[in-house]
Design a protein around this motif. Sequence first.
Motif, PDB file in Angstrom:
ATOM      1  N   HIS A   1       6.413   5.094  -5.966  1.00  0.00           N
ATOM      2  CA  HIS A   1       7.331   4.592  -4.941  1.00  0.00           C
ATOM      3  C   HIS A   1       7.765   3.197  -5.387  1.00  0.00           C
ATOM      4  O   HIS A   1       6.922   2.318  -5.593  1.00  0.00           O
ATOM      5  CB  HIS A   1       6.648   4.539  -3.577  1.00  0.00           C
ATOM      6  CG  HIS A   1       6.205   5.883  -3.093  1.00  0.00           C
ATOM      7  ND1 HIS A   1       7.008   6.712  -2.329  1.00  0.00           N
ATOM      8  CD2 HIS A   1       5.046   6.560  -3.276  1.00  0.00           C
ATOM      9  CE1 HIS A   1       6.359   7.832  -2.066  1.00  0.00           C
ATOM     10  NE2 HIS A   1       5.168   7.764  -2.628  1.00  0.00           N
TER      11      HIS A   1
ATOM     12  N   CYS B   1      -4.499   3.217  -2.220  1.00  0.00           N
ATOM     13  CA  CYS B   1      -4.124   1.880  -2.680  1.00  0.00           C
ATOM     14  C   CYS B   1      -3.845   1.000  -1.473  1.00  0.00           C
ATOM     15  O   CYS B   1      -3.038   1.364  -0.609  1.00  0.00           O
ATOM     16  CB  CYS B   1      -2.895   1.936  -3.584  1.00  0.00           C
ATOM     17  SG  CYS B   1      -2.501   0.338  -4.355  1.00  0.00           S
TER      18      CYS B   1
ATOM     19  N   ILE C   1      -2.437  -2.298   0.614  1.00  0.00           N
ATOM     20  CA  ILE C   1      -1.256  -3.167   0.577  1.00  0.00           C
ATOM     21  C   ILE C   1      -1.720  -4.588   0.882  1.00  0.00           C
ATOM     22  O   ILE C   1      -2.346  -4.839   1.917  1.00  0.00           O
ATOM     23  CB  ILE C   1      -0.198  -2.754   1.605  1.00  0.00           C
ATOM     24  CG1 ILE C   1       0.293  -1.337   1.340  1.00  0.00           C
ATOM     25  CG2 ILE C   1       0.984  -3.727   1.571  1.00  0.00           C
ATOM     26  CD1 ILE C   1       1.329  -0.855   2.349  1.00  0.00           C
TER      27      ILE C   1
ATOM     28  N   ASP D   1       1.684  -8.095  -2.412  1.00  0.00           N
ATOM     29  CA  ASP D   1       2.662  -7.028  -2.667  1.00  0.00           C
ATOM     30  C   ASP D   1       3.967  -7.319  -1.943  1.00  0.00           C
ATOM     31  O   ASP D   1       5.062  -7.093  -2.482  1.00  0.00           O
ATOM     32  CB  ASP D   1       2.111  -5.678  -2.201  1.00  0.00           C
ATOM     33  CG  ASP D   1       0.974  -5.161  -3.063  1.00  0.00           C
ATOM     34  OD1 ASP D   1       1.159  -5.079  -4.285  1.00  0.00           O
ATOM     35  OD2 ASP D   1      -0.094  -4.848  -2.512  1.00  0.00           O
TER      36      ASP D   1
ATOM     37  N   HIS E   1       7.437  -7.903  -3.652  1.00  0.00           N
ATOM     38  CA  HIS E   1       8.534  -7.050  -3.189  1.00  0.00           C
ATOM     39  C   HIS E   1       9.775  -7.886  -2.896  1.00  0.00           C
ATOM     40  O   HIS E   1      10.911  -7.502  -3.231  1.00  0.00           O
ATOM     41  CB  HIS E   1       8.063  -6.301  -1.933  1.00  0.00           C
ATOM     42  CG  HIS E   1       9.048  -5.341  -1.366  1.00  0.00           C
ATOM     43  ND1 HIS E   1       9.051  -4.984  -0.039  1.00  0.00           N
ATOM     44  CD2 HIS E   1      10.064  -4.637  -1.915  1.00  0.00           C
ATOM     45  CE1 HIS E   1      10.021  -4.122   0.192  1.00  0.00           C
ATOM     46  NE2 HIS E   1      10.646  -3.893  -0.934  1.00  0.00           N
TER      47      HIS E   1
ATOM     48  N   VAL F   1       7.245  -1.340  -8.592  1.00  0.00           N
ATOM     49  CA  VAL F   1       6.154  -0.491  -8.110  1.00  0.00           C
ATOM     50  C   VAL F   1       4.950  -1.393  -7.906  1.00  0.00           C
ATOM     51  O   VAL F   1       4.323  -1.834  -8.873  1.00  0.00           O
ATOM     52  CB  VAL F   1       5.824   0.650  -9.101  1.00  0.00           C
ATOM     53  CG1 VAL F   1       4.673   1.504  -8.556  1.00  0.00           C
ATOM     54  CG2 VAL F   1       7.049   1.505  -9.359  1.00  0.00           C
TER      55      VAL F   1
ATOM     56  N   GLY G   1       1.227  -2.489  -5.721  1.00  0.00           N
ATOM     57  CA  GLY G   1      -0.061  -1.850  -5.548  1.00  0.00           C
ATOM     58  C   GLY G   1      -1.110  -2.344  -6.518  1.00  0.00           C
ATOM     59  O   GLY G   1      -1.126  -1.942  -7.689  1.00  0.00           O
TER      60      GLY G   1
ATOM     61  N   PHE H   1       1.165   1.974  -6.404  1.00  0.00           N
ATOM     62  CA  PHE H   1       1.882   2.798  -5.423  1.00  0.00           C
ATOM     63  C   PHE H   1       2.421   4.019  -6.163  1.00  0.00           C
ATOM     64  O   PHE H   1       3.626   4.255  -6.271  1.00  0.00           O
ATOM     65  CB  PHE H   1       3.031   2.023  -4.784  1.00  0.00           C
ATOM     66  CG  PHE H   1       2.610   0.830  -3.973  1.00  0.00           C
ATOM     67  CD1 PHE H   1       1.329   0.717  -3.453  1.00  0.00           C
ATOM     68  CD2 PHE H   1       3.517  -0.191  -3.705  1.00  0.00           C
ATOM     69  CE1 PHE H   1       0.947  -0.384  -2.694  1.00  0.00           C
ATOM     70  CE2 PHE H   1       3.147  -1.290  -2.948  1.00  0.00           C
ATOM     71  CZ  PHE H   1       1.859  -1.394  -2.441  1.00  0.00           C
TER      72      PHE H   1
ATOM     73  N   MET I   1       0.719   7.762   1.557  1.00  0.00           N
ATOM     74  CA  MET I   1       1.521   7.046   0.563  1.00  0.00           C
ATOM     75  C   MET I   1       3.013   7.294   0.791  1.00  0.00           C
ATOM     76  O   MET I   1       3.837   6.391   0.592  1.00  0.00           O
ATOM     77  CB  MET I   1       1.114   7.495  -0.842  1.00  0.00           C
ATOM     78  CG  MET I   1       1.795   6.758  -1.976  1.00  0.00           C
ATOM     79  SD  MET I   1       1.148   5.096  -2.309  1.00  0.00           S
ATOM     80  CE  MET I   1      -0.403   5.475  -3.131  1.00  0.00           C
TER      81      MET I   1
ATOM     82  N   ILE J   1       5.117   4.752   2.958  1.00  0.00           N
ATOM     83  CA  ILE J   1       4.959   3.383   2.500  1.00  0.00           C
ATOM     84  C   ILE J   1       5.898   2.412   3.221  1.00  0.00           C
ATOM     85  O   ILE J   1       5.520   1.280   3.534  1.00  0.00           O
ATOM     86  CB  ILE J   1       5.142   3.294   0.966  1.00  0.00           C
ATOM     87  CG1 ILE J   1       4.852   1.875   0.461  1.00  0.00           C
ATOM     88  CG2 ILE J   1       6.518   3.769   0.529  1.00  0.00           C
ATOM     89  CD1 ILE J   1       4.815   1.769  -1.053  1.00  0.00           C
TER      90      ILE J   1
ATOM     91  N   LEU K   1      -2.884   2.865   1.731  1.00  0.00           N
ATOM     92  CA  LEU K   1      -2.053   4.051   1.532  1.00  0.00           C
ATOM     93  C   LEU K   1      -2.902   5.129   0.867  1.00  0.00           C
ATOM     94  O   LEU K   1      -3.546   4.889  -0.152  1.00  0.00           O
ATOM     95  CB  LEU K   1      -0.864   3.727   0.631  1.00  0.00           C
ATOM     96  CG  LEU K   1       0.109   2.648   1.135  1.00  0.00           C
ATOM     97  CD1 LEU K   1       1.149   2.335   0.054  1.00  0.00           C
ATOM     98  CD2 LEU K   1       0.782   3.079   2.425  1.00  0.00           C
TER      99      LEU K   1
ATOM    100  N   ASN L   1      -3.183   8.761  -1.017  1.00  0.00           N
ATOM    101  CA  ASN L   1      -2.440   9.755  -1.799  1.00  0.00           C
ATOM    102  C   ASN L   1      -2.904  11.142  -1.378  1.00  0.00           C
ATOM    103  O   ASN L   1      -4.091  11.438  -1.446  1.00  0.00           O
ATOM    104  CB  ASN L   1      -2.683   9.557  -3.286  1.00  0.00           C
ATOM    105  CG  ASN L   1      -1.449   9.034  -3.991  1.00  0.00           C
ATOM    106  OD1 ASN L   1      -0.334   9.182  -3.500  1.00  0.00           O
ATOM    107  ND2 ASN L   1      -1.634   8.414  -5.135  1.00  0.00           N
TER     108      ASN L   1
END
Length: 337
Positions: free
Chosen positions: A8, A40, A42, A46, A50, A62, A64, A124, A314, A317, A335, A337
């Motif tokens: 992501h 993972c 956050i 991050d 971002h 990406v 994470g 991520f 995930m 997100i 998150l 998976n």
Amino acid sequence: MPTTVHAHAAPSAGAPFEPLEYDLPDELGHEDVEIAVTSCGICHSDQSMHDNEWGMTAYPFVGGHEVVGRVERIGEHVTMVAPGDTVGLGWFSGSCTTCAECMRGDHNLCSTAEGTIVGRHGGFADRVRCRQEWAAKLPDGVDAGKAGPLFCGGITVFNPIVQAGVRPTDRVGVVGIGGLGHLAIKFLSKWGCHVTAFTSSDVKAAEAKSLGATDTLNSRDPDAIRKAEGTFDFLVNTAPANLDWDAYVSALAPRGTLISVGVPDQPIAVQVFPLILGQRSIGGSPLGSPATIATMLDFCARHQIEATTEHFPMAKINDAFEHLRAGKARYRIVLDN
């Protein structure tokens, strides 16, 4: 054949995350580890990356760097972990292992250390790679589903406890009860310290007591801080706020230490005489070495310490980041998976 990663990614600063596929070379480095990501965390870092707050984000981004997963493949010289092991990966994913800092065990101070989400893609995703020294094997007794935040939020506050030589008999204070502060309280309480939580929220004051704090102190009450003058052997600031630094330095006992892991947007300005006369010190702390991470994980297993977490798939997100930006996280987001 190359390994295709499903991730992501944010295409630009602050943009929503979108599905992204990219290939990793099939051949692993001699000391590299490939991790199948199961969860993972956050981190606020991050969010900063971002938004490109630090001016070093490459897009598509990406993030994470609070990864937990299963070792899938290893390079031919890897001896520290084996396929099938459950491991964690934090801010750093590589260090040179030959410089003076690495040779004395301070891999986190390596000048060429590689960041997991700086100039490369992070956790991520369903796969991520690192050098073996940063793939920390989870001991029995640590819940893998909640362990991700330990690899950034946890080690960020655990490392200064170790580096400052905090003793079980010390009186300590934690400033800011959030993703970092709640773990600092848990660590210091089990360390044996008398822990005072600094917060301006009545709700968080009550929560701090439930986390293990002995006392609370209103961080917006100058009189309360003034009355604490000369009290604390160790203070850790986890808040990204501009504090009355002179007041907090004065709250230190002789030879006391104030460490800030929160990053205020203004320089820290303090009067020098209180530092000199009380032989007090003020400083910062950059996460921790692989050895210190292993010590933290053993301490967590021994005392059943884990982050207080909220979980999102995930695939959700963007909802998770909205929850973080709204200040609603209690106290770390993971998150799955």
